[in-house]
Design a protein around this motif. Structure first.
Motif, short mmCIF file in Angstrom:
data_model
loop_
_atom_site.label_atom_id
_atom_site.label_comp_id
_atom_site.label_asym_id
_atom_site.label_seq_id
_atom_site.Cartn_x
_atom_site.Cartn_y
_atom_site.Cartn_z
N ASN A 1 3.18 -8.87 -28.27
CA ASN A 1 4.12 -7.75 -28.15
C ASN A 1 3.47 -6.42 -28.53
OD1 ASN A 1 3.83 -8.21 -30.87
ND2 ASN A 1 6.02 -8.33 -31.32
N LYS B 1 10.16 -2.33 -24.05
CA LYS B 1 9.07 -2.32 -23.09
C LYS B 1 9.57 -1.80 -21.76
CE LYS B 1 5.40 -5.21 -21.12
NZ LYS B 1 4.73 -6.53 -21.16
N ASP C 1 13.97 -5.42 -27.58
CA ASP C 1 13.88 -6.66 -28.36
C ASP C 1 14.56 -6.42 -29.70
OD1 ASP C 1 13.24 -9.00 -29.61
OD2 ASP C 1 11.12 -8.53 -29.92
N GLN D 1 4.24 -3.15 -26.46
CA GLN D 1 5.59 -2.58 -26.52
C GLN D 1 5.61 -1.34 -27.41
OE1 GLN D 1 8.69 -5.43 -27.35
NE2 GLN D 1 7.64 -7.08 -26.28
#
Length: 657
Positions: A208, A265, A283, A211
């Motif tokens: 991640n 993202k 998220d 992001q």
């Protein structure tokens, strides 16, 4: 009243909308391809501005609070292009209503909170051609003047413009600026944030790190603001606001109302033929290690919102209906009544910068310091009206209680440790000395020899029969920055860092916590976490991103020499080591074994530190001084007859602790 136009874009450009992948979240579509007739807005925005509460204290230079004139109808000059998107979503639809219904602002901006299933207004001002967005220089219109860009004044003539010959940037700074700009994420042609890391050797498995994290973007945002480039920060604040969870749920796998995402993202989604659209996919922790919701994201968002206003003079952003509503939702989430008896915020492991199991569940110092800062920010920015009076009152009460609690029960120095060493236990009376039933045997052996004669710090956590005596750097630095500690305590924290320089700074500033947990303790506390091995990552690793917060604390306390020493140390190593995420070993000698290179908040933390040292007067806009009025409303004192308000003398005496 001026007519507000919906701008249209060429079909060759991607459509843009915010995509909430969570099954109980609302979709907010800002599709600019539709041709929509002009319409007028019912209600008035400038009423919010006019009722803006008077907690802003006048300051010096461009950062001082001031009312920003809004000519004509409150949307700026008639020549300004304005995009207004009004969304009222009653179901899980991906479409947006294109007309304003008969509901006024008063019904959207309801007293004491927000309406059910009502998305806020999004009002954007575009000063450049709609097809030329996200160039090198950003421009924000404030009170009729355009600010931003490399040498533009921000706020007024005493802003960020150079009043003297600019210092020549070092090679490390030039490289850092290049890397920071390469990390910028674009959404529909506009900058909206920076990726967590841009490691060229990590393209196949970026996890991640590709992001935009709310927490990680803060040093990047401050760097751009100090440079005079505010567009990316403004866009970030508004787009993350639209990702905020708006749906009340009872499903434990859904985000609570008001929760800010940990990250987002930009994804490209194909439509049909050659068409595609860009979406923002947030998220909320459902993809994170341990599936823990980010408690600190909303707190950092509030802190950054205040910093944006201070460093640009664009206070109009704070006054917007959607921003005020989002701010209230975060506060309502944090101030919700529960079973906890303490004024500190109860959270679980992994809910902050330390996002893995590290034994910080309960009331970790980092969250309390950020919570205190966010409350102080909110008290400055909240608009005063009938719907916010109770919230402002709750903020004041919580601030006083939290300040008293942390200063009294989290602080340790040689005197306090000696007091704990002689504690009596099993005290049931209201006036007990050992209120949390702490057993003296909890004092670790390393602390006896480690604590200096002059100096002290805030412990990492406090719960019944448990004190976490580890030194957590972020929580202590932010206690200094926010004045959560007393003036004497703040000075003592920096004295301790200076006295224990080799332990906390070593070869690379700064240790995230000290000491590391090892052996059987490591297996029990971390669950044998292979990434949090002793003296690595969150378990005693060194994180260069903490440098900007250390610099800010040093400037506030008049200890510039400490910050300069730490920055010089980092400047020698970071470019050679390719800007890693963290360092390992007891003194931070080696690059972290799983550290990403070209970590953005490492780069931005270094740049922000250099800029703050060059212009230390700017730091005063980012920290808080002691609030004496807050001490006068302290409600935490206990007597045999129960709670009562502290006397003025007793409350003010707290700053002498």
């Amino acid at each position: 009243m001026s007519t507000i136009r919906i701008l249209t874009k060429s079909t060759m450009k991607p459509t843009c909308r915010i995509f909430l992948s969570h099954r109980n979240s609302l979709f907010f579509n800002t599709n600019y391809q539709s041709n929509i007739d002009p319409f007028r807005v019912l209600g008035s925005l400038h009423g919010i501005h006019n009722t803006h509460q008077a907690f802003r204290l006048p300051g010096s230079g461009f950062g001082q609070s001031k009312a920003i004139a809004r000519p004509n109808d409150g949307f700026g000059s008639t020549s300004s292009r304005v995009v207004l998107v009004l969304s009222q979503v009653a179901s899980y639809s991906t479409s947006v209503e294109t007309r304003v219904n008969d509901k006024s602002f008063e019904r959207i901006y309801v007293q004491g909170g927000v309406g059910v299933n009502v998305k806020p207004l999004v009002v954007e001002r575009i000063d450049k051609d709609e097809n030329i967005v996200g160039e090198e220089e950003s421009r924000i219109e404030v009170n009729g003047d355009c600010v931003g860009g490399g040498d533009a004044n921000v706020g007024n003539s005493e802003g960020l413009s150079e009043s003297k010959v600019a210092r020549e940037e070092s090679e490390a700074e030039k490289e850092a600026w290049r890397l920071l700009r390469e990390a910028v994420v674009m959404y529909c042609g506009s900058p909206v944030g920076t990726v967590a890391a841009n490691d060229t050797g990590d393209k196949l498995q970026p996890l991640n790190y590709d992001q935009v994290f709310i927490r990680d973007f803060v040093p990047s945002a401050l760097t751009f603001l100090l440079k005079g480039e505010g567009e990316i920060v403004r866009n970030f604040l508004l787009h993350t606001l639209q990702l905020q969870s708006w749906e009340k749920t009872v499903d434990c796998y859904s985000p609570g109302q008001g929760l800010m995402p940990a990250s987002f993202k930009v994804r490209t989604v194909p439509l049909d033929e050659n068409k595609y659209e860009e979406v923002l996919d947030p998220d909320f922790g459902e993809s994170a290690i341990g599936r823990v919701a980010p408690v600190d994201s909303g707190l950092w968002w509030i802190i950054l919102l205040r910093a944006y206003g201070k460093l640009t003079g664009d206070y109009a952003l704070q006054d917007r209906v959607d921003v005020q509503t989002g701010l209230k939702m975060i506060l309502n989430l944090c101030l919700t009544d529960g079973f906890d008896m303490f004024p500190s915020l109860l959270v679980t492991d992994g809910s902050c910068m330390i996002d893995r199991r590290m034994g910080i569940h309960g009331h970790p110092l980092e969250i309390q310091a950020l919570f205190y800062s966010a409350l102080r920010c909110s008290r400055e920015m909240l608009a005063v009206n009938d719907g916010s009076n109770n919230l402002v009152r709750a903020i004041n009460n919580r601030l006083s209680a939290l300040s008293f609690h942390i200063r009294e029960y989290y602080w340790v120095d040689m005197k306090k440790i000696n007091e704990i060493y002689r504690y009596k236990t099993e005290e049931y009376s209201m006036d007990a000395t050992n209120k949390f039933n702490i057993y003296p045997e909890q004092i670790p052996s390393w602390l006896m020899d480690w604590i200096p004669e002059k100096g002290g710090y805030m412990i990492g956590n406090l719960q019944p029969a448990h004190m976490d005596f580890r030194f957590f750097t972020l929580g202590n630095l932010w206690s200094v920055v926010s004045s959560l500690g007393t003036p004497k305590q703040n000075a003592a924290i920096l004295n301790l860092i200076e006295a224990k320089w080799d332990d906390i700074v070593g070869h690379m500033p700064l240790k995230i916590c000290y000491p590391a947990v090892e052996n059987e303790e490591w297996r029990i506390i971390t669950g044998s976490d292979p990434k949090n091995t002793p003296w690595s990552y969150h378990n005693g690793g060194s994180w260069p991103t903490l440098l900007w917060q250390f610099t800010l604390a040093c400037i506030k306390m008049g200890r510039l020499e400490l910050a300069q020493k730490a920055v010089a140390l980092a400047e020698k190593r970071l470019p050679l080591d390719r800007w890693p995420e963290y360092y390992d070993t007891r003194t931070g000698k080696f690059i972290g074994k799983q550290a990403r290179l070209f970590q953005t908040w490492t780069i931005a933390g270094f740049l922000a530190s250099k800029m703050l040292l060059e212009k230390p007067e700017m730091a005063s806009l980012l920290f808080w001084e002691e609030d004496y009025e807050l001490l006068e409303i302290c409600v935490c004192a206990l007597s045999k007859s129960g709670r009562k308000k502290c006397s003025r003398f007793a409350a003010k005496s707290q700053i002498l602790v």
